[in-house]
Design an enzyme around this catalytic site. Sequence first.
Site, mmCIF file in Angstrom:
data_model
loop_
_atom_site.group_PDB
_atom_site.id
_atom_site.type_symbol
_atom_site.label_atom_id
_atom_site.label_comp_id
_atom_site.label_asym_id
_atom_site.label_seq_id
_atom_site.Cartn_x
_atom_site.Cartn_y
_atom_site.Cartn_z
ATOM 1 C CE LYS A 1 -32.532 -17.123 -35.258
ATOM 2 N NZ LYS A 1 -33.952 -16.718 -35.432
ATOM 3 C CB SER B 1 -34.416 -14.912 -32.211
ATOM 4 O OG SER B 1 -34.943 -15.608 -33.310
ATOM 5 C CB SER C 1 -37.263 -14.409 -34.832
ATOM 6 O OG SER C 1 -37.626 -14.526 -33.478
#
Length: 474
Positions: free
Chosen positions: A79, A154, A178
């Site tokens: 990420k 996210s 997330s």
Amino acid sequence: MSSAVHGFTDDALGTLDAVGVAAALRAGHVSRSEVLEAAIARTNAVDPSLDAVQMTCFERAAATPETAGVFSGVPAFVKDNTDIAGLPSCHGSAAFTPRPATVTTGPGAQFLHSGVIVLGKSTLPEFGLTASTEFLHRAPTRNPWNPDYSAGASSGGSAALVAAGVVPIAHANDGGGSIRIPAAANGLVGLKATRARLLDQPGARRLPVNLLAEGVVTRSVRDTAHYLAAVEQFGANPKLEPVGLVEGPSARRLRIGLITADILGRPVHPDNGAILASAAKVMAGLGHEIVEMRLEVDPQFIEDFKQYWAFMAAAMTLSFRLGHRGHFDASKLDPFTTGLIGLVKRNPLGAAASAWRLRSGPATYDKHFAQVDVLLTPVLAHPAPRIGELAPGQPFDQLFTKLADYAGFTPLNNVGGAPGISLPHGLLPTGLPGSVQLAGRRGDERTLLDLAYQLEAASPFPRITDRPAAAGAA
């Protein structure tokens, strides 16, 4: 209904999960180069439709020395809010001028400790502050099950890539849902671990309330269990008993509290409610006692979380401005981030008071377990929205209300510091996968993984390969 976009095909990766790929590599059934070539080909095939990749480093991946680890040689993505030395981190924001990180931070090192080979960085919305991976001036990250819909956030890019079969595992983290929200939207397993079980992003443990947790998104319970067992000793927290490797379900039968309404007492969307009822029926059929409960949380929690979320946005922006001088242009922040910062500027004492109240979150969370062992809840209050419904350019108050209504079941675990796991279950009328959350006591990931194995065995997770593939998809 749009067709699915995925890269599953008869190559070296096949339909294997990360444990399966690692085992095939160790046995010599496939070579490391074959596995990497398959993952790169899948990336190139599906990402033009999904926009889940922030940047690639294929040549670097091919040259990466082989390392030991439970997932040695397994391709993966990180990420793009986590530093890996030599790769830029832009945190989903146009405010950054990309430049290589000079060091690998703790969460990045922990992820690499599992033996994965990093193919690149995955997308996230700006600073990970919202629940859909959408942007102001670039293409959104789309859900591979149905690209008309959001991939969540996210960790939306990581989740889309794993669900689409590009890689079997990807890095994720969770400050309010997330990991679990995109896992739910994309039909994946997503575990948010107990607070400080795994290493945190720099500065997280100095926050008034540390909401953050690191982890992964996967397609199988065993991948998540093997990852946790492999990396929990990397910077182990001596205050927490190690989870160890949970290899399958036990015969233990539990008392499970069923939560069907949010903090305000509102029931979830009927489609999500049907998925939750189905999972509860499966659990009851396995011999668990299901007890209907409600969340005993003051509605003030919603406003306090909003104010504290705004404080975190302001703190991150200040940190980036100071740490990336000349490479960070705050004028390029998106409207949702600036809206959050505006809340703090207008009422800084309100943010402080909210943080103080949230510090009682663990006690509020704990009281739910006085009579039950585990909670079974929705992950999302309604099915994943269409692209654009949670886009960051709309009026701030309008968007935040939508977000609070959509993701009202995940933040309590972050404030309480306790584990929660999102699990796929069934299909929604949109063609998207359904999901449920199991939430447990702090430190009790073993029970959640045990139950997750049970649900996976009794009601196998939906497979994207059963959906019609889009033209041109593998």
